[in-house]
Design a protein around this motif. Structure first.
Motif, short mmCIF file in Angstrom:
data_model
loop_
_atom_site.label_atom_id
_atom_site.label_comp_id
_atom_site.label_asym_id
_atom_site.label_seq_id
_atom_site.Cartn_x
_atom_site.Cartn_y
_atom_site.Cartn_z
N ASP A 181 1.87 -3.46 4.79
CA ASP A 181 1.43 -2.12 4.39
C ASP A 181 1.31 -1.20 5.60
OD1 ASP A 181 1.15 -3.01 1.77
OD2 ASP A 181 -1.00 -3.36 1.95
N GLN A 185 4.78 -0.21 6.95
CA GLN A 185 5.44 0.74 6.05
C GLN A 185 4.82 2.13 6.20
OE1 GLN A 185 5.44 -0.39 1.90
NE2 GLN A 185 6.17 1.60 1.22
N HIS A 186 3.50 2.18 6.31
CA HIS A 186 2.80 3.46 6.48
C HIS A 186 3.26 4.15 7.76
CE1 HIS A 186 -0.35 6.44 6.72
NE2 HIS A 186 -0.81 5.92 7.82
N VAL A 194 -3.96 0.50 2.66
CA VAL A 194 -3.34 -0.40 3.63
C VAL A 194 -4.20 -1.66 3.71
CG1 VAL A 194 -2.78 -0.76 6.06
CG2 VAL A 194 -2.22 1.41 4.95
N HIS A 195 -3.66 -2.76 3.23
CA HIS A 195 -4.42 -4.02 3.18
C HIS A 195 -3.77 -5.15 3.98
CE1 HIS A 195 -6.89 -2.17 0.10
NE2 HIS A 195 -5.83 -1.96 -0.66
N THR A 196 -2.49 -5.01 4.28
CA THR A 196 -1.77 -6.08 4.95
C THR A 196 -0.95 -5.51 6.12
OG1 THR A 196 0.23 -5.86 3.60
CG2 THR A 196 -1.54 -7.30 2.75
#
Length: 306
Positions: A212, A215-216, A207-209
């Motif tokens: 992300d 969505q997770h 998870v970088h953004t």
């Protein structure tokens, strides 16, 4: 107003800590401390929105397993030698899942007795009750109970698996189904522990953004939904009819992040027709909107769908 708060050094540096909040800065890239604190508070909002559906999954799974095994083995089905397992060898310690389940029930029994003494002032000998002990069990107990150690001829699985999981199975093979639900329970339990320990709900490897992270979270809600549906489709209907699933999914959106960052638009309402239009938009977009009403005394409201 949020601009009057002492974000630094009081709130961020001293009461929250830079170590904890740096992950929010790196992933969500807020442009100010107001926006940084906003996404931090949004995380708490997400945890609160997801809590009811996780609770529904945990409680219904516990009760479904208990109901099936109590009908098969009687009350206190976990005690003594009632619960057989596949790799049993006399005078040999049981494998980890079996021992862990036993330890969890022993711990739940001690918690029940301790509560009777501290909360209700009961003295002397206390005889545990079936439902009292069940209510004290930890979520991990049910992951252990779904282990393949309990799968085989004369064991609780697969004979009782269809009683516990009344929804549509992803496979006709009982062993495949058992693996599937055990993986689901492990995923949901790990996610639950993250929420309950006040950690970032969105945080994981990869998870970088902001996209992300969202969505997770939506994927995790999907896992909870799958588990609830497998136990019984009526469980899902209960959550849907009361708007709990929609509320959880709605919380995990960029619009809600902007709202907590004080970046969402405030709609000025000075007529009933404008109010009606805002309500219609709120329902159509399934979005919480902020309205400042000038009908009589000026007031600010959140307009939320249910």
């Amino acid at each position: 107003m949020p601009r009057t708060l002492q974000y630094r050094p009081t709130l961020i540096d001293e009461l929250i800590s830079n170590e904890r909040i740096n992950s929010y800065q790196n992933v969500f890239q807020p442009a100010s401390d107001i926006e940084l604190m906003g996404v931090y508070l949004w995380n708490a909002h997400v945890s609160g929105a997801i809590y009811p559906i996780i609770g529904a999954a945990e409680i219904t799974l516990r009760n479904a397993i208990d109901r099936a095994l109590r009908g098969h083995l009687g009350n206190f089905w976990w005690s003594g030698h009632k619960l057989r397992y596949r790799s049993f060898v006399r005078s040999t310690p049981p494998p980890h899942p079996v021992q862990a389940a036993r330890d969890n029930f022993a711990k739940a029994t001690r918690k029940f007795i301790a509560e009777q003494r501290s909360r209700y002032g009961v003295t002397g000998h206390i005889t545990p009750t079936h439902h009292g002990v069940m209510a004290k069990t930890e979520f991990s107990t049910w992951g252990f109970m779904l282990d393949h150690e309990f799968m085989g001829n004369g064991l609780i699985w697969p004979s009782r698996l269809g009683t516990v999981f009344a929804g549509t199975w992803p496979s006709t093979q009982a062993s495949t189904m058992l693996t599937h639900v055990q993986d689901l329970v492990t995923t949901v339990r790990d996610f639950r522990n993250r929420l309950f320990h006040h950690e970032p709900a969105w945080k994981r490897f990869g998870v970088h953004t902001e996209a992300d992270a969202l969505q997770h979270l939506q994927e995790k809600i999907g896992k909870i939904e799958s588990l609830v549906t497998l136990i019984h489709p009526e469980n899902l209907r209960l959550l849907e009819k009361n708007g709990l699933l929609r509320a959880a999914r709605r919380a995990c959106t960029s619009h809600e992040i902007r709202r907590f960052q004080h970046l969402a638009q405030t709609h000025k309402i000075n007529s009933m027709s404008k109010l009606q239009g805002l309500v219609d938009r709120c329902g159509t977009d399934d979005t919480i909107l902020m309205a400042k009403l000038y009908l009589g005394r000026q007031r600010t409201f959140l307009v939320s769908p249910v």
